[in-house]
Design an enzyme around this catalytic site. Structure first.
Site, PDB file in Angstrom:
ATOM      1  CB  VAL A   1      -0.935   0.030   1.234  1.00 47.15           C
ATOM      2  CG1 VAL A   1      -1.894   1.201   1.140  1.00 47.15           C
ATOM      3  CG2 VAL A   1      -1.713  -1.267   1.359  1.00 47.15           C
TER       4      VAL A   1
ATOM      5  CG  ASP B   1     -10.510 -10.290   7.237  1.00 50.06           C
ATOM      6  OD1 ASP B   1     -10.268 -10.822   8.343  1.00 50.06           O
ATOM      7  OD2 ASP B   1      -9.625 -10.081   6.392  1.00 50.06           O
TER       8      ASP B   1
END
Ligand SMILES: *[C@@H]1O[C@H](CO)[C@@H](O)[C@H](O)[C@H]1NC(C)=O
Ligand SMILES: *[C@@H]1O[C@H](CO)[C@@H](O)[C@H](O)[C@H]1NC(C)=O
Ligand SMILES: *[C@@H]1O[C@H](CO)[C@@H](O)[C@H](O)[C@H]1NC(C)=O
Ligand SMILES: *[C@@H]1O[C@H](CO)[C@@H](O)[C@H](O)[C@H]1NC(C)=O
Ligand SMILES: *[C@@H]1O[C@H](CO)[C@@H](O)[C@H](O)[C@H]1NC(C)=O
Length: 831
Positions: free
Chosen positions: A519, A629
């Site tokens: 990222v 999640d």
């Protein structure tokens, strides 16, 4: 002639002409299956091996059988790849083995060009005896055909009745296919020696049901060895591309026939060709050499790896001349290794096994050898061969965090006794790996009662998970495309724009890395600050999650959900562009960083934000969305510490009105996973509520959901926290930094809510709306007391006051190990 007869004949011939050692190895091939899938006639390879058809062999069965085969001899492709069997639904190959114990399993895939199916875009999973080998793999992203050969070591147990069951599961409307299978029994002594953990600790053995996948098998200082130079048809690669500084090494070699095997080491461990070559330090005779030879291997993070090093003193002229140090991942592995002493002679084969656990974020194994600083030895160091094998994780997966949704009865049976053995063997040791297995014990035991004994003997398959917008359309060659995002969803961003925004993915802009990829922070041409998530091209499961994320986030908009700004699929890239969240993940504010600790009020506000986001997912859209999640790394904070829920790669639409649950492959993150969902594989929004309960405890205690380095009873925060909550003492394990600043009423409301979220029974857990209400109430209690300067806001005495009124805290069934048998019988009754 059956293959085994053929093979025995071969072994016999081999025996007659080759030295005893080699002969002895071939008699170990008690089981040997070489199968060419979808081929009518045997196929002979250049190396002399003959692959039989997968039909008409009494020791191999396919069920349900698929008659779809493809044959196509492409120029240049190995003959073994010229056919494939294609499956449009889950199917299994069953091999009846003579030998109980570990087996090599090699599977070949090659997406043959044909008019019926687009095999290179097929998405499928593979498992063997309950171990997930491949999870939602597709050739698609490589955009080309290549020969994928995977090698595993899988156990066949007595309770599998000596069967090796290989399951193929096509994803959704896709197909699965396979070109060839090799199965060979592994001699008992091949992996029986103890392994040494790195960092150094007590040596131990692995439970045999752990599956291995070969990641690297290297012949140092020599050329690649083809399968026919190895008694198990293993391939050995050259090490050239792994050397960190090739100029620092020199290859050495001796006549392979001079290699001796002593002391239980045989050419089954590695052929003499491996021991006969090595890399040693260049200019070894220059005085005062001070460097290491280093090899670097990329591996997948968060798995354990088995590392076997092969040594043979082919440079010394006397015994005890060659002594050096060995390092793995910058840590000492062997201090002063005297090769000739360990191998009991010069030119004698020696190997040693290590084990290392790769944590999140570390994806290289560095192996180094370097001279010992003691004088009087040859100033050199060498390595002859190396093997790195990935080990299946506690959810029995070699690919991805969790096992896929196929269950074999065999596996269930064999699991029954093993965890107990693990417990016993662990009592004395307490090694990391065993602890990790223990954590998983709860899950194993929770799920083992799930299936009643089945009459049929084969593996049973659970229904194929339904997926977003699942239509009843038949398979088309372009299935994958049809499930991908439609043009109306999200906004595409060109690769060049992404590259500009991130200064060509400049390292200095890297803000995170995870299973999916890396990222980066970036700035779009319009000045918008963004987070750019770039999928790792080698992460095969990423594709499905990438599509889901786009599809979900394009439909969802909420102040407490991270917004997707766009995505890029050009050039096989999988890039997602989000709004930038300056505060980063919640976890970073709780532990493991130098950020200032959050106050209780801030923690409550963050949880309220996240709860609002989840509440919206569950109720605010026409179809319920289940996040699947929920964890502290998926709750992101902006510059004002306002929380937003992120990462919808695993999300699913929830049950429709006339359903109560969705049957689906168990996914999620270890430590946050709803045990009921794990056991019954029935997904409801209450699974998110459970995970949120874990998050609440993590926020209160400022420690990870799973911390394997802690004493056993503390490893799992849900278990540990609920044990204290049951005693009415949850504040005893609360973050020290909160001490004295928390209003006890607020804390009590919070603890009760967390406890309800963690209820074993999903139906009894509150909805996210209730959780939200309770958190807001806890915040009011805290604010009220902050406001009037009440001394009860949290001095030590009032904290202890909670345990004085334990009857206010309801009893709850805890998830500790002692109550597992209760859980089990309850579950069986429910079934
Ligand atoms: C695959 O087959 C099609 C026609 O059947 C042909 O046009 C194409 O070139 C083939 N591709 C490869 C890679 O051989
Ligand atoms: C060993 O080194 C020699 C000389 O540098 C080189 O020609 C040869 O190719 C090397 N052998 C291998 C197996 O790399
Ligand atoms: C493989 O073994 C054969 C003899 O069995 C030998 O002649 C050949 O050189 C070996 N190949 C390599 C690459 O070492
Ligand atoms: C080993 O040390 C080197 C140099 O200090 C460092 O660059 C590298 O990341 C370390 N590797 C591991 C696996 O710790
Ligand atoms: C070799 O590597 C180890 C671990 O990375 C390091 O501690 C040691 O100092 C190195 N030795 C030399 C001579 O550079």
């Amino acid at each position: 002639m059956s293959y085994s007869k053929r093979f025995n004949l071969y072994a016999l011939l081999h025996c007659l002409c080759i030295q005893y050692v080699i002969c002895a190895t071939n008699t170990h091939h008690i089981d040997s299956f070489l199968i060419s899938c979808g081929q009518d006639n045997p196929v002979e390879l250049e190396d002399g091996r003959v692959f039989e058809s997968d039909l008409g062999n009494s020791h191999v069965s396919i069920s349900p059988i698929s008659n779809t085969t493809i044959t196509n001899s492409e120029k240049g492709a190995p003959t073994i790849l010229s056919s494939a069997r294609v499956f449009t639904s889950s199917s299994i190959y069953t091999f009846s083995t003579k030998k109980i114990g570990r087996h090599w399993v090699r599977i070949h895939f090659y997406p043959l060009n044909n008019t019926k199916f687009d095999l290179s875009s097929a998405v499928f999973s593979v498992e063997a005896n309950g171990i997930t080998l491949i999870h939602e793999f597709s050739f698609f992203r490589g955009n080309k055909s290549y020969h994928l050969l995977k090698e595993y070591v899988i156990e066949v147990t007595g309770s599998n009745s000596g069967r090796l069951v290989l399951g193929l599961l096509p994803w959704d409307n896709s197909v699965a296919f396979i070109n060839a299978i090799e199965i060979l029994s592994v001699p008992d002594d091949q992996f029986s020696s103890k392994v040494i953990p790195i960092p150094l600790g007590l040596a131990h053995e692995f439970p045999t049901h752990v599956g291995f996948e070969t990641v690297y098998r290297i012949n140092m200082g020599g050329y690649s060895l083809p399968p026919n130079n190895d008694s198990f048809w293993r391939k050995w690669e050259s090490d050239k591309s792994f050397l960190v500084n090739p100029a620092a090494v020199r290859n050495v070699s001796v006549n392979p026939n001079s290699i001796q095997y002593h002391d239980g080491v045989t050419s089954d461990i590695a052929p003499n060709w491996v021991y006969a070559t090595a890399d040693e330090m260049a200019d070894a005779n220059v005085n005062d050499q001070r460097f290491n030879i280093s090899w670097r291997f990329e591996v997948e993070e968060s798995f354990g790896y088995f590392i076997r090093l092969h040594f043979c003193d082919i440079v010394g002229s006397r015994l005890h001349d060659l002594v050096f140090n060995v390092y793995i991942n910058n840590q000492s592995a062997i201090e002063s290794l005297d090769v000739s002493q360990r191998a009991k002679g010069l030119s004698s084969a020696y190997f040693i096994d290590f084990f290392t656990n790769m944590s999140m974020g570390s994806d290289t194994i560095l192996v180094q050898v370097g001279p010992n600083h003691l004088t009087g030895y040859l100033p050199t160091a060498l390595l002859n061969g190396l093997e790195i094998m990935k080990m299946s994780n506690p959810s029995d997966s070699l690919d991805g965090k969790l096992a896929i949704n196929f269950e074999s009865n065999d596996k269930k049976k064999s699991k029954k006794i093993r965890p107990m053995i693990v417990i016993l063997s662990c009592l004395g040791g307490g090694f990391l790996i065993v602890v990790v297995f223990l954590i998983s014990l709860m899950f194993f035991l929770c799920c083992r009662h799930k299936k009643k004994p089945k009459k049929e003997e084969n593996t049973r398959w659970s229904p194929i998970p339904t997926y977003v917008g699942n239509s009843a359309t038949k398979f088309s060659s372009n299935t994958y495309g049809s499930t991908s995002a439609s043009p109306s969803l999200g906004q595409t961003i060109s690769f060049s724009e992404v590259r500009e925004a991130t200064k060509n993915f400049d390292k200095s802009l890297l803000i995170g890395a995870g299973g999916f990829g890396k990222v980066y922070q970036g700035v779009l041409a319009n000045g918008l600050v963004v987070a750019v998530k770039r999928g790792n091209p080698s992460s095969q499961q990423g594709l499905v999650e990438f599509k889901t994320e786009i599809e979900m986030l394009s439909k969802l908009r909420h102040r407490h959900l991270v917004s997707l700004i766009g995505y890029c699929e050009e050039l096989n890239e999988m890039i997602l562009v989000y709004e930038f969240m300056a505060g980063g993940p919640l976890r970073r504010h709780l532990y493991g960083s130098n950020l200032p600790p959050l106050t209780w009020k801030q923690r409550l506000e963050i949880l309220i934000g996240a709860a609002k986001g989840l509440h919206y997912l569950h109720t605010g859209v026409s179809e319920t969305v289940i996040h699947r999640d929920v964890k502290t790394t998926n709750i992101l904070l902006d510059e004002n510490l306002e929380a937003k829920v992120a990462d919808f790669g695993l999300s699913k639409f929830g049950p429709t009105l006339n359903q109560t649950h969705v049957s689906t492959a168990v996914k999620g993150s270890f430590g946050y996973l709803d045990p009921e969902y794990f056991r019954r594989q029935q997904l409801t929004e209450k699974s998110d509520v459970y995970s949120f309960g874990v998050v609440m405890l993590e926020v209160l205690c400022a420690r990870p959901a799973i911390n394997p380095t802690l004493p056993r009873e503390q490893v799992n925060i849900a278990e540990w926290g609920m044990n204290w909550q049951k005693k009415g003492d949850l504040e005893k394990i609360m973050d020290q930094k909160l001490m004295g600043s928390v209003n006890l009423e607020s804390l009590r409301k919070f603890s009760e809510t967390a406890e309800k979220c963690l209820n074993e029974n999903g139906n009894e857990r509150p909805s996210m709306g209730d959780v939200l209400w309770n958190l807001e109430y806890a915040l009011q209690l805290q604010e009220a007391c902050n406001g009037n300067g009440d001394t009860n806001c949290g001095d030590g005495d009032s904290m202890r006051g909670i345990s004085d009124i334990p009857d206010r805290i309801p009893d709850v069934e805890s998830l500790d190990f002692e109550s597992i048998s209760d859980l089990e019988s309850n579950g069986t009754m429910r079934d």
